[in-house]
Write a protein that holds these residues in place. Structure first.
Motif, PDB file in Angstrom:
ATOM      1  N   MET A  21      -5.640  -8.192 -12.162  1.00 40.35           N
ATOM      2  CA  MET A  21      -6.797  -8.483 -11.328  1.00 40.35           C
ATOM      3  C   MET A  21      -6.401  -8.494  -9.853  1.00 40.35           C
ATOM      4  SD  MET A  21      -9.971  -9.198 -11.494  1.00 40.35           S
ATOM      5  CE  MET A  21     -11.268  -9.969 -10.632  1.00 40.35           C
ATOM      6  N   LYS A  22      -5.272  -9.117  -9.554  1.00 40.05           N
ATOM      7  CA  LYS A  22      -4.844  -9.183  -8.161  1.00 40.05           C
ATOM      8  C   LYS A  22      -4.511  -7.801  -7.620  1.00 40.05           C
ATOM      9  CE  LYS A  22      -3.101 -13.832  -8.674  1.00 40.05           C
ATOM     10  NZ  LYS A  22      -1.952 -14.719  -8.677  1.00 40.05           N
ATOM     11  N   LEU A  23      -3.935  -6.956  -8.465  1.00 41.17           N
ATOM     12  CA  LEU A  23      -3.621  -5.597  -8.025  1.00 41.17           C
ATOM     13  C   LEU A  23      -4.891  -4.787  -7.781  1.00 41.17           C
ATOM     14  CD1 LEU A  23      -0.559  -4.674 -10.258  1.00 41.17           C
ATOM     15  CD2 LEU A  23      -0.590  -5.154  -7.814  1.00 41.17           C
ATOM     16  N   ALA A  24      -5.895  -4.999  -8.598  1.00 39.48           N
ATOM     17  CA  ALA A  24      -7.162  -4.286  -8.413  1.00 39.48           C
ATOM     18  C   ALA A  24      -7.826  -4.702  -7.103  1.00 39.48           C
ATOM     19  CB  ALA A  24      -8.091  -4.554  -9.585  1.00 39.48           C
ATOM     20  N   ILE A  25      -7.797  -5.985  -6.797  1.00 39.37           N
ATOM     21  CA  ILE A  25      -8.379  -6.470  -5.543  1.00 39.37           C
ATOM     22  C   ILE A  25      -7.608  -5.908  -4.354  1.00 39.37           C
ATOM     23  CG2 ILE A  25      -8.747  -8.536  -4.138  1.00 39.37           C
ATOM     24  CD1 ILE A  25      -9.339 -10.003  -6.792  1.00 39.37           C
ATOM     25  N   LEU A  26      -6.288  -5.905  -4.441  1.00 45.45           N
ATOM     26  CA  LEU A  26      -5.475  -5.347  -3.360  1.00 45.45           C
ATOM     27  C   LEU A  26      -5.753  -3.860  -3.175  1.00 45.45           C
ATOM     28  CD1 LEU A  26      -3.225  -5.745  -1.278  1.00 45.45           C
ATOM     29  CD2 LEU A  26      -1.596  -5.219  -3.095  1.00 45.45           C
ATOM     30  N   PHE A  27      -5.850  -3.121  -4.273  1.00 48.18           N
ATOM     31  CA  PHE A  27      -6.127  -1.687  -4.218  1.00 48.18           C
ATOM     32  C   PHE A  27      -7.491  -1.417  -3.577  1.00 48.18           C
ATOM     33  CE2 PHE A  27      -7.630   2.268  -6.283  1.00 48.18           C
ATOM     34  CZ  PHE A  27      -6.687   3.139  -5.748  1.00 48.18           C
ATOM     35  N   LEU A  28      -8.517  -2.180  -3.977  1.00 51.74           N
ATOM     36  CA  LEU A  28      -9.848  -1.996  -3.404  1.00 51.74           C
ATOM     37  C   LEU A  28      -9.886  -2.379  -1.936  1.00 51.74           C
ATOM     38  CD1 LEU A  28     -12.125  -3.248  -6.307  1.00 51.74           C
ATOM     39  CD2 LEU A  28     -11.851  -0.895  -5.483  1.00 51.74           C
ATOM     40  N   ALA A  29      -9.105  -3.392  -1.559  1.00 47.76           N
ATOM     41  CA  ALA A  29      -9.057  -3.794  -0.154  1.00 47.76           C
ATOM     42  C   ALA A  29      -8.374  -2.721   0.695  1.00 47.76           C
ATOM     43  CB  ALA A  29      -8.323  -5.116  -0.017  1.00 47.76           C
ATOM     44  N   ILE A  30      -7.300  -2.133   0.186  1.00 48.34           N
ATOM     45  CA  ILE A  30      -6.614  -1.061   0.919  1.00 48.34           C
ATOM     46  C   ILE A  30      -7.539   0.141   1.083  1.00 48.34           C
ATOM     47  CG2 ILE A  30      -4.741   0.611   0.784  1.00 48.34           C
ATOM     48  CD1 ILE A  30      -3.040  -1.639  -0.483  1.00 48.34           C
ATOM     49  N   LEU A  31      -8.245   0.496   0.025  1.00 51.21           N
ATOM     50  CA  LEU A  31      -9.197   1.606   0.128  1.00 51.21           C
ATOM     51  C   LEU A  31     -10.353   1.269   1.065  1.00 51.21           C
ATOM     52  CD1 LEU A  31      -9.347   2.983  -3.513  1.00 51.21           C
ATOM     53  CD2 LEU A  31      -8.320   4.049  -1.514  1.00 51.21           C
ATOM     54  N   GLY A  32     -10.774   0.012   1.088  1.00 51.22           N
ATOM     55  CA  GLY A  32     -11.824  -0.398   2.016  1.00 51.22           C
ATOM     56  C   GLY A  32     -11.368  -0.296   3.459  1.00 51.22           C
ATOM     57  N   TYR A  33     -10.128  -0.677   3.728  1.00 52.08           N
ATOM     58  CA  TYR A  33      -9.574  -0.536   5.073  1.00 52.08           C
ATOM     59  C   TYR A  33      -9.479   0.942   5.454  1.00 52.08           C
ATOM     60  CZ  TYR A  33      -6.368  -1.015   8.997  1.00 52.08           C
ATOM     61  OH  TYR A  33      -5.786  -0.939  10.225  1.00 52.08           O
ATOM     62  N   TYR A  34      -9.026   1.759   4.531  1.00 47.67           N
ATOM     63  CA  TYR A  34      -8.942   3.201   4.760  1.00 47.67           C
ATOM     64  C   TYR A  34     -10.332   3.785   5.014  1.00 47.67           C
ATOM     65  CZ  TYR A  34      -7.716   8.088   3.961  1.00 47.67           C
ATOM     66  OH  TYR A  34      -7.546   9.437   4.095  1.00 47.67           O
ATOM     67  N   GLN A  35     -11.322   3.266   4.306  1.00 47.31           N
ATOM     68  CA  GLN A  35     -12.689   3.750   4.473  1.00 47.31           C
ATOM     69  C   GLN A  35     -13.230   3.415   5.856  1.00 47.31           C
ATOM     70  OE1 GLN A  35     -15.552   1.865   1.928  1.00 47.31           O
ATOM     71  NE2 GLN A  35     -17.030   3.511   2.133  1.00 47.31           N
ATOM     72  N   THR A  36     -12.920   2.234   6.379  1.00 46.45           N
ATOM     73  CA  THR A  36     -13.418   1.873   7.703  1.00 46.45           C
ATOM     74  C   THR A  36     -12.783   2.724   8.794  1.00 46.45           C
ATOM     75  OG1 THR A  36     -11.770   0.115   7.949  1.00 46.45           O
ATOM     76  CG2 THR A  36     -13.902  -0.509   7.052  1.00 46.45           C
ATOM     77  N   ILE A  37     -11.550   3.146   8.592  1.00 44.31           N
ATOM     78  CA  ILE A  37     -10.876   3.965   9.609  1.00 44.31           C
ATOM     79  C   ILE A  37     -11.340   5.412   9.548  1.00 44.31           C
ATOM     80  CG2 ILE A  37      -8.635   4.891  10.312  1.00 44.31           C
ATOM     81  CD1 ILE A  37      -7.400   2.244   9.465  1.00 44.31           C
ATOM     82  N   THR A  38     -11.406   5.985   8.357  1.00 45.53           N
ATOM     83  CA  THR A  38     -11.651   7.422   8.227  1.00 45.53           C
ATOM     84  C   THR A  38     -13.064   7.790   7.783  1.00 45.53           C
ATOM     85  OG1 THR A  38     -10.925   7.461   5.931  1.00 45.53           O
ATOM     86  CG2 THR A  38      -9.241   7.800   7.623  1.00 45.53           C
ATOM     87  N   GLY A  39     -13.817   6.845   7.229  1.00 45.45           N
ATOM     88  CA  GLY A  39     -15.133   7.170   6.700  1.00 45.45           C
ATOM     89  C   GLY A  39     -15.088   7.734   5.289  1.00 45.45           C
ATOM     90  N   PHE A  40     -13.924   7.652   4.650  1.00 42.77           N
ATOM     91  CA  PHE A  40     -13.737   8.118   3.280  1.00 42.77           C
ATOM     92  C   PHE A  40     -14.625   7.328   2.324  1.00 42.77           C
ATOM     93  CE2 PHE A  40     -11.458   7.321  -0.744  1.00 42.77           C
ATOM     94  CZ  PHE A  40     -11.399   8.608  -1.239  1.00 42.77           C
ATOM     95  N   SER A  41     -15.248   8.002   1.379  1.00 43.49           N
ATOM     96  CA  SER A  41     -16.043   7.295   0.368  1.00 43.49           C
ATOM     97  C   SER A  41     -16.083   8.117  -0.913  1.00 43.49           C
ATOM     98  CB  SER A  41     -17.462   7.039   0.862  1.00 43.49           C
ATOM     99  OG  SER A  41     -18.147   8.246   1.044  1.00 43.49           O
ATOM    100  N   LEU A  42     -16.296   7.424  -2.003  1.00 43.28           N
ATOM    101  CA  LEU A  42     -16.470   8.051  -3.306  1.00 43.28           C
ATOM    102  C   LEU A  42     -17.867   7.704  -3.812  1.00 43.28           C
ATOM    103  CD1 LEU A  42     -13.048   7.230  -4.986  1.00 43.28           C
ATOM    104  CD2 LEU A  42     -13.786   9.435  -4.107  1.00 43.28           C
TER     105      LEU A  42
END
Length: 56
Positions: A1-22
């Protein structure tokens, strides 16, 4: 669970910088990640206090 939250947070940070989305997937914002970290810390602290004062 903690790894999933960390992974989603990293992708969220990446999304705010680049506008990346799925499609159909929302990533965590930084404030939500901080909320989860504070929740985990308070949970561990409560466990330590409970074990120290209420057990034995």
């Amino acid at each position: 669970m903690k790894l999933a939250i960390l992974f989603l947070a990293i992708l969220g940070y990446y999304q705010t910088i680049t506008g990346f989305s799925l499609p159909f997937i929302d990533f965590l914002s930084f404030s939500t990640f901080i909320f989860f970290i504070l929740f985990e810390l308070s949970y561990e602290l409560a466990n330590i206090v409970f074990n120290k004062y209420f057990i034995d």
